[in-house]
Design an enzyme around this catalytic site. Sequence first.
Site, PDB file in Angstrom:
ATOM      1  N   SER A  91       0.789  -1.234   0.000  1.00 46.83           N
ATOM      2  CA  SER A  91       0.000   0.000   0.000  1.00 46.83           C
ATOM      3  C   SER A  91       0.816   1.275   0.000  1.00 46.83           C
ATOM      4  O   SER A  91       0.248   2.365  -0.153  1.00 46.83           O
ATOM      5  CB  SER A  91      -0.963   0.011   1.196  1.00 46.83           C
ATOM      6  OG  SER A  91      -2.038  -0.863   0.969  1.00 46.83           O
ATOM      7  N   ALA A  92       2.128   1.184   0.161  1.00 51.90           N
ATOM      8  CA  ALA A  92       2.933   2.387  -0.036  1.00 51.90           C
ATOM      9  C   ALA A  92       2.762   2.910  -1.459  1.00 51.90           C
ATOM     10  O   ALA A  92       3.025   4.084  -1.733  1.00 51.90           O
ATOM     11  CB  ALA A  92       4.401   2.103   0.261  1.00 51.90           C
TER      12      ALA A  92
END
Length: 396
Positions: free
Chosen positions: A74-75
């Site tokens: 999710s970065a």
Amino acid sequence: MDADADVNGAVAEGFEPVREAFAANFALRGERGAAVAVYRDGHKVVDLWAGTKNFDGTDGTAPWERGTAQIVRSATKGVAAAALLLLHQRGELDLDAPVGEYWPEFKAAGKEHTRVRDLLAHRAGVPVLDRPLTPEQAADPDLGAAAVAAQAPVWEPGTDHGYHAQTYSWLTSELLRRVTGRPIGEWIAAEIAGPVGADLWVGLPETEAGRVGRIGPVEAPEPAGALKTRPKRAVAEAYADPGSLTCRAFAAITPLPDENSPAYRAAALPASNGIATADGLARCYASLIGEVDGGTRLFTPGTAELARTTHSDGADRVLVVHTRFGLGHMLHGGASPLLGPGSFGHPGRGGALGFADPESGIAFGYVTNGLRKSVTADPRAQALVRAVRQSLPAAR
């Protein structure tokens, strides 16, 4: 691993605590292979890597190298958000316009008043899919876009927030495609990673596959004396309940994809499957708050301020903790501690973290092949952030 004997790379004067914390991650926190990079005022001050490239697989002893990349989960959302904010900066995307103005099919099922800023700030009300997609279906941008466009919201868009764990992929990628006519992976390569000189991909090219290590789950003991608090129990209960928004949001792709598979890595899913080096992640964030190496700057000061302006703040309907979001970026807080109150960025479930802090001029990137169960606030990343904070008064 003792002291920093197997840590490669360098730190600028004053940033020695970061090297010590990085070595301690291997000695005390179960790290297998990882890298961390830090820029200050657009210049690199930390560049460290250690351990093995592959968590598992047939070659578990290959060393992590300077250019080793990993999936950052999710970065990637922070990069996708930056892409849409760049379109706004260029006058191509109105944050207050209905999403349906650009993407007419999205007006279905009560979403006709959903604004672009609602989509970015996890306020669109569509964190789940009533009919989850298989990994193969999820990789098809047309199928993903159609699924999220048809989905009825689980709350009135714009009135509350909840983490769009998987659906953020199709929300952001299809909106960008409708505005630019280009796939999001291609756009990010040409307009963000390329100009900045960042090793970062959303949709891994076959030519770069050899640089990417294999990931796997790592367990580390909870600190002695850690309390089983009610918030932790509530989060655990939400993840254990298949009917909860928490479970349903993460299960929008079912079954879970094999993150080591070439097919998954080649797909462009900007909520979850970006691949980057630590330097690539840090370099991208450095370009959002200043010139990198005296050259490229992507965000104007006004756009950087917009990125870190609070748009969602409070109990998160999906993550079941208090979260703060700007326009796509997580903001400093208990769920995701960053460097300071003005920081903005995004963690990746299991460990990765990228952020910028305009006040100090710091941009940070951390990637790992050992994925913990934590969604945010990974203890290894947090140890490095604390070390950066400790270094600032002494650093030149």
